[in-house]
Enzyme design. Structure first.
Site, PDB file in Angstrom:
ATOM      1  N   GLY A  53       0.836  -1.193   0.000  1.00 50.17           N
ATOM      2  CA  GLY A  53       0.000   0.000   0.000  1.00 50.17           C
ATOM      3  C   GLY A  53       0.870   1.241   0.000  1.00 50.17           C
ATOM      4  CB  CYS A  80       5.292  -4.216   0.142  1.00 52.64           C
ATOM      5  SG  CYS A  80       6.126  -2.667  -0.244  1.00 52.64           S
ATOM      6  CE1 TYR A  81       1.393   1.040   5.682  1.00 51.15           C
ATOM      7  CE2 TYR A  81      -0.237  -0.714   5.743  1.00 51.15           C
ATOM      8  CZ  TYR A  81       0.259   0.474   6.239  1.00 51.15           C
ATOM      9  OH  TYR A  81      -0.360   1.083   7.293  1.00 51.15           O
ATOM     10  CG  HIS A 168       5.482  -6.082  -4.474  1.00 54.92           C
ATOM     11  ND1 HIS A 168       4.218  -5.861  -3.969  1.00 54.92           N
ATOM     12  CD2 HIS A 168       6.207  -4.977  -4.172  1.00 54.92           C
ATOM     13  CE1 HIS A 168       4.172  -4.662  -3.416  1.00 54.92           C
ATOM     14  NE2 HIS A 168       5.367  -4.105  -3.525  1.00 54.92           N
ATOM     15  CD  GLU A 170       2.429  -8.779  -4.998  1.00 58.86           C
ATOM     16  OE1 GLU A 170       3.258  -9.462  -4.387  1.00 58.86           O
ATOM     17  OE2 GLU A 170       2.193  -7.588  -4.694  1.00 58.86           O
ATOM     18  CG  ASP A 227     -12.496  -9.962 -22.424  1.00 54.31           C
ATOM     19  OD1 ASP A 227     -11.878 -11.029 -22.300  1.00 54.31           O
ATOM     20  OD2 ASP A 227     -11.962  -8.878 -22.689  1.00 54.31           O
ATOM     21  CE  LYS A 369      -8.483 -10.947 -23.731  1.00 56.25           C
ATOM     22  NZ  LYS A 369      -9.465  -9.890 -23.866  1.00 56.25           N
TER      23      LYS A 369
END
Ligand code: XMP
Length: 513
Positions: A53, A80-81, A168, A170, A227, A369
Site C-alpha cells: 500500500g 511490503c506495506y 512483491h 505476486e 470477454d 485475460k
C-alpha cells in the site's frame, strides 16, 4: 465450504494480482478492505495475506486495521506495506528509507532456505518497490533474506507462523515468487487446493442470478471477443433468455468480424441476438476528431446510447452486461482516488455516464485475460472463440491515428486483414497475444512505377503478453514481413510504406491510442 485465504487490501495496485496468484494455486480467496478485515475471520480461514500500500505504517493517516487479526490463529504473510504493518503493530520499528529506497529488480540473498523459501535459489531476483524499511525486528522474528540495501527483506516467526516480505512475490518479475506463495499456501497454511475454475464459474453464475433477481433482464454488449462471449455464457446459464445480446456494428470492426460473430454466436448460444447497424452514427460523431481520449469517450458514449435505446425494447432490462476485466479497470481509473495516472479510458469503463440508470453486470471485473479464457473453456465455449486475439472495444479507431474517416478506416481494415492472414497462414500467430495493423498517421514519399506517391504509412504491431498489462514486441519471420509488406503496398491503394513497431509496454502501450 472451501478453504479460504483472506487478502487484506491496504490500497496496493497489486492486490488483485495477489488474489489471482492465490487462485492459480487453486485456493479460494477473499479481498477485503483493511478496516473490515476483523469481520471476516472464521473457521474456514486458513491464512491471511496483507497487501502492500502507499501509506507509511508510522503515519497518522495509515489505513486502520483491528490488530485482533494477529490473534486469529492462522498464518499471516505481510507483503511490503503488510510487512511494515506487522512490524509496527508488534514491537518492531519502521522508518523512512532515506537513501535506501529500492525500486525494480533487486538481487536477493536467501539466508534460511526453509518454510516459505523452501526450494528457492539462495541467490534470486525479486521486485522491490518501497520507500520505508524495517529498522528493528519484532521479538520472536528472524531475518530470512536480505538485499544489499534492505537487511530485512524477508522476516519470519516460525512459532507464530507470521512472515513478512519487503518485495512483491505476486509480480511476474520476482523470479521465484510463485514458489514462495505456494510454500506459504500449501506448507504453512496447509491448503490442499480445493478451488477449481469450475467453482469460480458456479460462483459467478450465482452472483449474476443474485444481482438481477427473479425477473430482471440484461442487455449484454457483445463484441465477439472472448470477454463478452464468456459473460454471455455466464448470463445464459444464470438467467437464460432474460439476457438479450446486442452486437453493435460501429463501422470500426475488422474485416469479416460481423459475419464471424453472428455465425459463432448462433452456433453456440441460446440467447436472442440483435445486430445493430450503427456505423453511420459512430463515424459521423468521430468525423474530424483526432484526440485519442476524445475519440475513446465519443465511442464509449455512443455505445451506451445504443444500449439504452435497445434496453427500452424490454420491460425489465435494468442491467447492462459487459466484459470488463481487471486490467481495464486499473488503467482507466485513478486507483484509490489518488494521484495514479489514468492511462486510457477503456471504453467500457471510462465512457460510462453518471446518469446511466442501469445496473452494471460485470462478472469478470476482477479477473485477468488468461483466467477468462480458462473460464470460457470450463463453460464449454469453443476454442476458436476462447483463443481469439483481444480486440479493443473502440475497435479500429484506436489503431487509426488521427481522424477516422470511412476511407482511412477502410485502408486500415484492408491492411489488417493482410497482417492477420499472413500471421495465421504461417502459424506465426501461435503464442502471440495480438498481431494487427496500425495506420500511423504519417505520410511519406514513394515511387511506384515511375510515378511519385505521397501516401499513408502502416505499422505492423505484434506483441507477447500474459495479461495485457506489460508486453514485449514480437519479431515475425522475414518471409512473413516480406509478404505483408508486398501485399499491403500492392493491394491497399493509399498505403505506400510498411514499418515494424518494436516498442514494448511499458514504455509504449499495445494499442497506439
Ligand atoms: P493497451 O493499449 O492499453 O492495451 O496497452 C492493453 C490491452 O487492452 C486492450 N484494450 C481494450 N480492450 N476496451 C477493451 O475491451 C478498450 O477500450 C481497450 N483498449 C485497449 C488492448 O487491445 C490490449 O489487449
Amino acid at each position: 465450504m472451501h478453504e479460504r485465504i483472506l487478502i487484506v487490501d491496504f490500497g496496493s495496485q497489486y492486490t488483485q494480482l495477489i488474489a489471482r496468484r492465490v487462485r492459480e494455486h487453486h485456493v479460494f480467496s477473499q479481498v477485503v478492505p483493511a478496516h473490515l478485515a476483523h469481520e471476516h475471520l472464521g473457521d474456514d480461514l486458513k491464512g491471511i495475506i496483507l497487501s502492500g500500500g502507499p501509506a507509511s505504517a508510522y503515519n497518522a493517516d495509515a489505513p486502520v486495521m483491528d490488530a485482533c487479526i494477529l490473534d486469529a490463529g492462522v498464518p499471516i504473510l505481510g507483503i511490503c506495506y503488510g510487512l511494515q504493518w506487522l512490524c509496527h503493530h508488534l514491537d518492531g520499528k519502521v522508518v523512512p528509507g532515506g537513501e535506501e529506497r529500492e525500486f525494480g529488480f533487486t538481487p536477493l540473498q536467501v539466508l534460511k532456505a526453509e518454510g516459505i523459501f523452501s526450494g528457492v535459489n539462495p541467490q534470486t531476483v525479486v521486485w522491490m518497490s518501497h520507500g520505508d524499511r524495517v529498522e528493528k525486528l519484532p521479538s520472536g522474528f528472524e531475518r530470512m533474506a536480505q538485499s544489499s540495501s534492505c537487511p530485512e527483506a524477508a522476516i519470519g516467526d516460525d512459532r507464530r507462523k507470521i512472515y513478512g516480505l519487503q518485495f512483491h512475490p505476486e509480480v511476474a518479475h520476482t523470479r521465484e515468487g510463485a514458489t514462495i506463495l505456494r510454500n506459504f499456501l500449501h506448507w504453512v497454511c496447509g491448503c490442499k487446493g480445493d478451488w477449481t475454475p469450475g467453482d469460480l464459474a458456479a460462483e459467478l453464475i450465482q452472483s449474476v442470478r443474485d444481482q438481477v433477481g427473479e425477473s430482471g433482464e440484461i442487455v449484454l454488449g457483445l463484441s465477439g471477443g472472448v470477454d463478452s462471449s464468456v459473460v454471455g455464457a455466464i448470463c445464459q446459464q444464470a438467467i437464460g433468455k432474460r439476457c438479450h445480446a446486442i452486437f453493435v456494428d460501429n463501422g470500426l470492426l475488422r474485416a469479416g468480424e460481423r459475419e464471424i460473430v453472428e455465425g459463432t454466436f448462433l452456433d453456440h448460444f441460446d440467447l436472442d441476438l440483435t445486430v445493430v447497424d450503427a456505423a453511420d452514427r459512430f463515424l459521423e460523431k468521430l468525423a474530424a476528431e483526432s484526440d485519442p481520449e476524445t475519440k475513446r469517450k465519443i465511442i464509449g458514449h455512443e455505445f451506451i446510447e445504443v444500449f439504452r435505446e435497445q434496453a427500452k425494447r424490454f420491460d425489465s432490462a435494468h442491467f447492462l452486461g459487459q466484459g470488463t476485466l481487471y486490467p481495464d479497470v486499473i488503467e482507466s481509473v485513478a486507483a484509490h482516488g489518488g494521484a495514479t495516472a489514468v492511462i486510457k479510458s477503456h471504453h467500457n469503463v471510462g465512457g460510462l455516464p453518471d446518469d446511466l440508470e442501469m445496473g452494471l453486470v460485470e462478472p469478470l471485473r476482477l479477473l485477468f485475460k488468461d483466467e477468462v479464457r480458462e473460464l470460457g473453456r470450463v463453460l464449454g465455449l469453443p476454442e476458436e472463440m476462447v483463443a481469439r486475439q483481444p480486440f479493443p472495444g473502440p475497435g479500429l479507431a484506436v489503431r487509426c491515428v488521427g481522424e477516422c474517416s470511412p476511407e482511412r478506416i477502410q485502408l486500415l481494415r484492408a491492411a489488417d486483414a493482410i497482417v492477420r492472414h499472413e500471421f495465421e497462414s504461417r502459424g506465426e500467430h501461435e503464442g502471440v497475444w495480438q498481431y494487427f495493423a496500425v495506420l500511423t498517421g504519417a505520410r511519406s514519399v514513394g515511387v511506384m512505377g515511375d510515378l511519385r506517391t505521397y501516401e499513408e504509412a502502416c505499422a505492423i504491431r505484434a506483441v507477447q503478453s500474459s495479461d495485457g498489462m506489460t508486453a514485449d514486441w514480437v519479431y515475425p519471420s522475414r518471409d512473413c514481413l516480406q509478404a505483408i509488406s508486398n501485399r499491403v503496398i500492392n493491394e491497399v491503394r493509399g498505403i505506400n510504406r510498411v514499418v515494424l513497431d518494436i516498442t514494448s509496454k511499458p514504455p509504449g502501450t499495445i494499442e497506439w491510442e
